[in-house]
Design an enzyme around this catalytic site. Structure first.
Site, PDB file in Angstrom:
ATOM      1  N   ASP A  88       0.821  -1.203   0.000  1.00 32.61           N
ATOM      2  CA  ASP A  88       0.000   0.000   0.000  1.00 32.61           C
ATOM      3  C   ASP A  88       0.861   1.262   0.000  1.00 32.61           C
ATOM      4  O   ASP A  88       0.342   2.376  -0.094  1.00 32.61           O
ATOM      5  CB  ASP A  88      -0.993   0.005   1.163  1.00 32.61           C
ATOM      6  CG  ASP A  88      -0.340  -0.151   2.532  1.00 32.61           C
ATOM      7  OD1 ASP A  88       0.905  -0.186   2.601  1.00 32.61           O
ATOM      8  OD2 ASP A  88      -1.085  -0.242   3.530  1.00 32.61           O
ATOM      9  N   SER A  89       2.173   1.072   0.051  1.00 31.39           N
ATOM     10  CA  SER A  89       3.099   2.195  -0.159  1.00 31.39           C
ATOM     11  C   SER A  89       2.931   2.799  -1.543  1.00 31.39           C
ATOM     12  O   SER A  89       3.430   3.893  -1.818  1.00 31.39           O
ATOM     13  CB  SER A  89       4.543   1.725   0.024  1.00 31.39           C
ATOM     14  OG  SER A  89       4.801   0.543  -0.725  1.00 31.39           O
ATOM     15  N   ASP A 105      -1.022  -6.141  -0.144  1.00 25.63           N
ATOM     16  CA  ASP A 105      -1.464  -5.507   1.094  1.00 25.63           C
ATOM     17  C   ASP A 105      -2.978  -5.308   1.094  1.00 25.63           C
ATOM     18  O   ASP A 105      -3.553  -4.857   0.089  1.00 25.63           O
ATOM     19  CB  ASP A 105      -0.809  -4.128   1.248  1.00 25.63           C
ATOM     20  CG  ASP A 105       0.471  -4.173   2.056  1.00 25.63           C
ATOM     21  OD1 ASP A 105       0.657  -5.127   2.833  1.00 25.63           O
ATOM     22  OD2 ASP A 105       1.295  -3.251   1.903  1.00 25.63           O
ATOM     23  N   LYS A 121      -1.400  -9.487   2.823  1.00 23.60           N
ATOM     24  CA  LYS A 121      -0.683  -9.042   4.021  1.00 23.60           C
ATOM     25  C   LYS A 121      -1.555  -8.078   4.803  1.00 23.60           C
ATOM     26  O   LYS A 121      -2.229  -7.228   4.208  1.00 23.60           O
ATOM     27  CB  LYS A 121       0.645  -8.361   3.665  1.00 23.60           C
ATOM     28  CG  LYS A 121       1.437  -7.920   4.917  1.00 23.60           C
ATOM     29  CD  LYS A 121       2.850  -7.479   4.569  1.00 23.60           C
ATOM     30  CE  LYS A 121       2.913  -6.092   3.974  1.00 23.60           C
ATOM     31  NZ  LYS A 121       2.498  -5.034   4.947  1.00 23.60           N
ATOM     32  N   GLU A 160      -1.692  -5.792   8.764  1.00 19.30           N
ATOM     33  CA  GLU A 160      -0.933  -5.309   9.904  1.00 19.30           C
ATOM     34  C   GLU A 160      -1.641  -5.653  11.206  1.00 19.30           C
ATOM     35  O   GLU A 160      -2.867  -5.757  11.248  1.00 19.30           O
ATOM     36  CB  GLU A 160      -0.750  -3.789   9.805  1.00 19.30           C
ATOM     37  CG  GLU A 160       0.029  -3.347   8.575  1.00 19.30           C
ATOM     38  CD  GLU A 160       0.197  -1.846   8.480  1.00 19.30           C
ATOM     39  OE1 GLU A 160       0.787  -1.386   7.483  1.00 19.30           O
ATOM     40  OE2 GLU A 160      -0.244  -1.113   9.393  1.00 19.30           O
ATOM     41  N   GLU A 174       9.217  -4.473  10.984  1.00 20.90           N
ATOM     42  CA  GLU A 174       9.658  -3.154  10.514  1.00 20.90           C
ATOM     43  C   GLU A 174      10.159  -2.278  11.655  1.00 20.90           C
ATOM     44  O   GLU A 174       9.489  -2.109  12.672  1.00 20.90           O
ATOM     45  CB  GLU A 174       8.522  -2.434   9.775  1.00 20.90           C
ATOM     46  CG  GLU A 174       8.949  -1.080   9.207  1.00 20.90           C
ATOM     47  CD  GLU A 174       7.968  -0.499   8.209  1.00 20.90           C
ATOM     48  OE1 GLU A 174       8.202   0.641   7.760  1.00 20.90           O
ATOM     49  OE2 GLU A 174       6.983  -1.177   7.876  1.00 20.90           O
TER      50      GLU A 174
END
Length: 269
Positions: A49-50, A88, A118, A120, A186
Site C-alpha cells: 500500500d506504499s 497488502d 498481508k 498489519e 519493521e
C-alpha cells in the site's frame, strides 16, 4: 553481481522452508515492467500500500483503497512468472471483523490471482488470520512499525524498545500460532528482531530490523534512489536513478528546443 537461480514457480511452502536455510529476497512492485525486472531475483514480491505514497503522491498509506490495490496487483501479476506475489490489504478493509477481512481478501485473490495477502497487527488480529487461513487464504503478518497505525505511533519511529519489545514478541508468537506463513518486522532493534526470529517457526522479513531476520524487503523506488529527499537509515541506495532520469530529461528538452531531435535518423522519408 546478481545471481538468477530459480527455474520454476515459487510457492508459499517454498518460502516457509527457506527459514534457517537461505535468506528470502523481497521487494515491492506496482507495475508490470517493474515486476518483470524483479521476478528473476526475488522469492517474494509485495504489492504494497506504499503505492499511495510512491506513485500517487499521498501523504500516507491511509488513503489507499482496495480498488487501487487490485488495479496495481493485476499489473504486477502480468510481470511475474516465479516469485510469490503478496498484496497488502489497505486500511479499513479488514480491521472490523474476520468476515470483513475475508470479503476483502477473497476479492483481492480472485481478481488479481495473487498468492497471499498481508495485513498489519499483532495478537488482536490472530482470530482474523486464523479465519482467513482456515478458508484457504495465506496471510503474511506485519509487526513493529505498522504504517497504517502511524498516527498512533506519533510518526515513523523505531518500535520495540524497552517494555514494548516483549509485547511485539508476544504478537509475533500469536500471529505465527494463528497460521501466518511469514511476518514482516519493521523498524525494530537488532536484538529484538533476532529474538523474534529465533522464537517463531515462520520466516521473518526485515525492513529496518537488521540482517538477523530470515529475509529482507525494501520499497524498490527507495533502493533505486528515485527520491533524493527521502532516505531512511535502513535504506541502502543501490542506484541513483533520480539523477540519471533528471539528466536524461534535461538533455531531451535541450535537443527539442534546439531542434537537434528528432534528427534524420529518427524521421521517416
Amino acid at each position: 553481481m546478481s545471481v538468477t537461480k530459480k527455474t520454476k514457480k515459487i510457492t508459499i511452502p517454498t518460502i516457509q522452508a527457506m527459514k534457517g536455510d537461505q535468506q528470502i529476497v523481497c521487494l515491492t512492485a506496482y507495475t508490470t515492467p517493474q515486476a518483470k525486472l524483479l521476478d528473476p531475483h526475488c522469492e517474494l514480491v509485495l504489492v504494497g500500500d506504499s503505492v499511495g505514497m510512491v506513485l500517487h503522491g499521498m501523504e500516507s498509506t491511509l488513503e489507499v483503497t482496495l480498488e487501487m490495490m487490485i488495479l496495481h496487483a493485476k499489473a504486477v501479476k502480468k510481470g511475474l512468472k516465479q516469485a510469490v506475489m503478496v498484496v497488502d490489504l489497505p486500511f479499513g478493509t479488514y480491521e472490523q471483523s474476520p468476515q470483513q477481512a475475508f470479503e476483502a481478501a477473497a476479492r483481492v485473490m480472485s481478481e488479481t490471482g495473487c498468492d497471499a495477502v498481508k495485513l498489519e497487527g499483532g495478537a488482536y488480529m490472530a482470530k482474523t488470520i486464523e479465519f482467513l487461513t482456515e478458508r484457504g487464504i495465506p496471510v503474511m503478518a506485519h509487526l513493529g512499525l505498522t504504517p497504517q497505525s502511524v498516527n498512533s505511533f506519533g510518526g515513523y519511529k523505531v518500535q520495540g524498545r524497552g517494555e514494548d519489545g516483549d509485547k511485539i514478541l508476544q504478537d509475533a508468537i500469536a500471529v505465527s500460532n494463528a497460521g501466518a506463513f511469514a511476518v514482516v518486522l519493521e523498524k525494530l532493534p537488532t536484538q529484538l528482531a533476532k529474538q523474534i526470529t529465533m522464537a517463531i517457526t515462520i520466516p521473518t522479513i526485515g525492513i529496518g530490523a537488521s540482517n538477523l531476520t530470515d529475509g529482507q524487503i525494501l520499497v524498490t523506488e527507495d533502493m533505486l534512489g528515485l527520491f533524493a529527499d527521502f532516505q531512511p537509515k535502513f535504506v541502502k541506495r543501490y542506484a541513483n536513478l533520480q539523477e540519471n532520469i533528471s539528466k536524461a530529461v534535461a538533455e531531451y528538452a535541450s535537443e527539442v528546443k534546439n531542434q537537434s531531435f528528432p534528427s534524420e535518423e529518427h524521421s521517416f522519408k
